[in-house]
Design an enzyme around this catalytic site. Structure first.
Site, PDB file in Angstrom:
ATOM      1  NE  ARG A  18      -3.643   0.721   0.398  1.00  0.00           N
ATOM      2  CZ  ARG A  18      -5.346   0.879   1.187  1.00  0.00           C
ATOM      3  NH1 ARG A  18      -5.631   0.163   2.032  1.00  0.00           N
ATOM      4  NH2 ARG A  18      -4.999   1.952   1.676  1.00  0.00           N
ATOM      5  CG  HIS A  43      16.812 -12.764   1.828  1.00  0.00           C
ATOM      6  ND1 HIS A  43      16.712 -13.909   1.791  1.00  0.00           N
ATOM      7  CD2 HIS A  43      17.142 -12.240   0.515  1.00  0.00           C
ATOM      8  CE1 HIS A  43      17.533 -14.293   0.342  1.00  0.00           C
ATOM      9  NE2 HIS A  43      17.863 -13.450  -0.340  1.00  0.00           N
ATOM     10  CG  HIS A  50      10.732  -8.577   0.463  1.00  0.00           C
ATOM     11  ND1 HIS A  50      12.381  -8.923   0.755  1.00  0.00           N
ATOM     12  CD2 HIS A  50      10.827  -9.820  -0.200  1.00  0.00           C
ATOM     13  CE1 HIS A  50      13.101  -9.609   0.219  1.00  0.00           C
ATOM     14  NE2 HIS A  50      11.352 -10.475  -1.007  1.00  0.00           N
ATOM     15  CD  GLU A  70      18.145 -15.451   5.004  1.00  0.00           C
ATOM     16  OE1 GLU A  70      18.082 -16.401   6.021  1.00  0.00           O
ATOM     17  OE2 GLU A  70      17.230 -15.247   4.129  1.00  0.00           O
ATOM     18  CG  HIS A 190      12.856 -21.725   2.940  1.00  0.00           C
ATOM     19  ND1 HIS A 190      13.506 -21.117   2.241  1.00  0.00           N
ATOM     20  CD2 HIS A 190      12.334 -22.981   2.195  1.00  0.00           C
ATOM     21  CE1 HIS A 190      12.231 -20.680   1.029  1.00  0.00           C
ATOM     22  NE2 HIS A 190      11.954 -22.152   1.290  1.00  0.00           N
ATOM     23  N   GLY A 213      10.437 -16.684   8.990  1.00  0.00           N
ATOM     24  CA  GLY A 213       9.805 -15.795   8.502  1.00  0.00           C
ATOM     25  C   GLY A 213       8.769 -16.327   8.349  1.00  0.00           C
ATOM     26  CG  HIS A 214       5.947 -17.486   4.560  1.00  0.00           C
ATOM     27  ND1 HIS A 214       5.133 -16.862   3.737  1.00  0.00           N
ATOM     28  CD2 HIS A 214       4.826 -18.863   4.245  1.00  0.00           C
ATOM     29  CE1 HIS A 214       4.432 -17.492   2.985  1.00  0.00           C
ATOM     30  NE2 HIS A 214       3.829 -18.743   3.466  1.00  0.00           N
TER      31      HIS A 214
END
Length: 238
Positions: A18, A43, A50, A70, A190, A213-214
């Site tokens: 946004r 990263h 991002h 990273e 990961h 993270g995710h």
């Protein structure tokens, strides 16, 4: 104790959707620390979809825990890292437009390039980690070129966890044992999640750090950020 480093890339993705500065990534990073995380990971990618390079510069002086950057060691990335001087840099072999990391380095093929990059970062006092597949020979190669740590790419473990978790974890244990024998630090990341993190840690309790993270940000949508971080820390304290 295995440290939890929270990757805040997804927070920056939400902000960038946004424009503006909502959510504020510095506020989120500080909240992650306040809720118990022992590190923050970012990263930055060349397209800055991002985390942006300027974000990295703004985040570093605000943190009281370890900062891990990273990325692929391009000239611009190396310049950023040596300027910011995080506690740790993690080298990943990502192509510029890659959505997410999906494999580790073939270290022998890139031995000279990686060796020179490691020397650069270590000359600035930055701990250097190499992202690898769970292959013992790659851990040995990382030690040979002077890396301080490796980060095992754990997506294959996560993918096989529900089918046969013992089979899925086996190559990671073998690689982790080589790291321990060589005195090489050990990170992992990961697709680690609340479902599979406890077992991973039980099998490889000498892991120095997990970077998540995710899954963590997805869980935070339901549990809230503070509760989610506490749940991940509990997985590492069994």
């Amino acid at each position: 104790m295995t440290k939890l480093s929270v990757n805040i890339n997804k927070i920056a993705t939400l902000r960038n959707a946004r424009g503006g500065n909502n959510p504020n990534i510095i506020t989120v990073a500080l909240d992650c620390e306040r809720f118990g995380a022992q590190g923050i990971t970012v990263h930055p990618r060349p397209d800055e979809r991002h985390i942006r390079y300027q974000d990295v510069r703004h985040i570093k002086p605000e943190l009281s825990t370890e900062f891990n950057i990273e990325g692929f060691p391009s000239a611009d990335f190396c310049e950023l890292v040596t300027e910011v001087k995080p506690a740790q840099v993690t080298l990943v072999p990502d192509a510029p437009g890659q959505i997410t990391s999906n494999h580790g380095w073939d270290i022998p093929t890139y031995e000279n390039f990686l060796s020179e990059t490691i020397h650069l970062f270590k000359s600035h006092g930055i701990r250097t980690s190499i992202f690898i597949n769970p292959i013992p020979a790659m851990a040995e190669a990382a030690a040979k070129i002077g890396a301080d740590r490796i980060e095992m790419y754990t997506e294959p473990y996560a993918a096989g966890f529900h089918t046969d978790k013992k089979k899925a974890i086996t190559p990671f244990i073998e690689t982790a044992k080589v790291c321990r024998k060589l005195g090489l630090g050990l990170n992992a990341g990961h697709d680690l999640s609340l479902e599979n993190l406890t077992y991973f840690h039980e099998m490889i309790p000498w892991t120095d750090e997990v970077s998540i993270g995710h899954a963590l940000i997805c869980d935070a949508l339901y549990y809230g950020l503070e509760d989610t971080i506490c749940r991940y820390l509990a997985c590492l304290n069994n």
